[in-house]
Design a protein around this motif. Structure first.
Motif, mmCIF file in Angstrom:
data_model
loop_
_atom_site.group_PDB
_atom_site.id
_atom_site.type_symbol
_atom_site.label_atom_id
_atom_site.label_comp_id
_atom_site.label_asym_id
_atom_site.label_seq_id
_atom_site.Cartn_x
_atom_site.Cartn_y
_atom_site.Cartn_z
ATOM 1 N N LYS A 176 0.611 42.281 81.704
ATOM 2 C CA LYS A 176 1.783 41.835 80.928
ATOM 3 C C LYS A 176 2.706 43.001 80.582
ATOM 4 O O LYS A 176 3.918 42.833 80.518
ATOM 5 N N GLN A 179 4.711 43.631 83.647
ATOM 6 C CA GLN A 179 5.734 42.576 83.767
ATOM 7 C C GLN A 179 6.865 42.803 82.766
ATOM 8 O O GLN A 179 8.038 42.630 83.103
ATOM 9 N N ALA A 180 6.501 43.225 81.557
ATOM 10 C CA ALA A 180 7.523 43.460 80.524
ATOM 11 C C ALA A 180 8.412 44.652 80.879
ATOM 12 O O ALA A 180 9.592 44.672 80.554
ATOM 13 N N PRO A 183 11.019 43.191 84.213
ATOM 14 C CA PRO A 183 11.117 41.722 84.172
ATOM 15 C C PRO A 183 11.903 41.116 85.336
ATOM 16 O O PRO A 183 11.743 39.937 85.639
#
Lengths: 210, 129
Positions: A176, A179-180, A183
């Motif tokens: 995550k 991904q952050a 984006p």
């Protein structure tokens, strides 16, 4: 302005001859992210042989390695490409770091020298790529400037990017966070070493290439 | 002793890409931490890494680099548009670039909301000289 014009001409010529040449997919990223391990996974899955040697000592890959004519299939989809494994990109290479891995001074200095050349070659090869898989260690901070610079350069060159958050088998991995950090790009979490989630990786590769 | 050198954007504005890179790298190679107002272009950042690699030897181990962009994805579209416009009109003078010699700066930790710069233990590095 000249740079933009040069880039535009390169892209036009690339597109003109796209049908004739083999697609080049590059593996890029910082050292020890698992580029060669992923290259070996792809080659073992589709050619039945490994491509290079992976090592816990940084900068094991110090030259561009090319594996030609890899053919991968998924249902009715098929993809032919040359896979290019590149040396890890770094902003510093200190021979003393290799001493900590049990190398003597002469070996460490030689490795450092070869590694610096490897980084230069990897950067020079950026323009040759049609698609790039950026391999990041999902246990490490994704906000490093090297990651941002590589991905920013690929965006400027309009080269499609797939980000692989590798080493998801490790407890410390944080997909995550990757991904952050990016984006606007597809991110797939895998373990190249153990083969976790590689089917999703191949599906993502088909999507990015197409 | 830790030395910071602040480089206003106007000092690199009229230089060529190679000139900018050489100027900033020269300061870093003097064991000073460079704080550049604004940022280099993406291509220049890559060239900076390439040129750094060419300079690495037994004494110079490279650099730590961090760029704080003027906008983030979380900023409003109006803010992003405003900063893009400023960059087009006035060059890449928004944001901040930190370039530290690896012998002085151990790590720059970058989080979207903050930057932490960790320095090396100088005694350890002195042994090398």
């Amino acid at each position: 302005m000249i740079g933009i014009l040069k880039h535009f001409i390169n892209r036009v010529f690339k597109d003109l001859f796209k049908g004739r040449k083999q697609l080049k997919i590059g593996l890029y990223g910082p050292p020890n992210g698992g580029k060669t391990t992923l290259a070996n996974r792809i080659c073992k899955d589709w050619l039945g042989e490994e491509m290079g040697t992976a090592s816990p000592i940084p900068h094991e890959t110090r030259e561009i390695n090319i594996k030609e004519s890899i053919n991968i299939k998924s249902g009715k989809k098929e993809l032919d490409f040359n896979l290019i494994d590149t040396p890890g990109i770094a902003t510093k290479i200190d021979y003393e770091d290799f001493l900590k891995h049990g190398m003597n001074e002469k070996e460490s200095k030689k490795r450092a020298k070869e590694a610096t050349k490897g980084v230069i070659d990897a950067i020079k090869w950026l323009d040759e790529m049609d698609v790039v898989i950026v391999v990041l260690d999902a246990t490490k901070d994704p906000f490093s400037q090297v990651n941002i610079t590589i991905i920013g350069n690929l965006a400027a060159r309009e080269i499609p990017v797939l980000i692989v958050a590798n080493k998801v088998d490790l407890r410390k991995s944080k997909i995550k966070k990757v991904q952050a950090a990016f984006p606007q790009y597809p991110v797939v979490g895998i373990s190249a070493k153990f083969g976790n989630n590689v089917d999703e990786f191949y599906e993502s590769l088909f999507t990015v290439v197409n | 002793m830790l030395t910071l050198e602040i480089v206003p954007y106007r000092e690199i504005e009229k230089l060529s890409s190679l000139g900018r890179i050489r100027k900033l790298l020269k300061i870093a190679m003097e064991n000073k931490i460079v704080l550049l107002e604004g940022r280099l272009s993406r291509e220049e950042e890559t060239e900076l890494i390439k040129t750094t690699m060419e300079e690495i030897d037994d004494e110079f181990a490279g650099i730590e680099l961090a760029v704080i962009p003027p906008t983030s994805d979380k900023d409003s579209r109006v803010m992003q548009f405003r900063n893009t416009l400023v960059n087009i009109l006035a060059g890449n003078r928004l944001g901040l670039t930190i370039i530290g010699p690896a012998s002085v700066v151990k790590e720059i930790k970058k989080d979207p909301s903050k930057i932490q710069l960790f320095t090396q233990d100088n005694n350890k590095k002195k042994k090398r000289r």
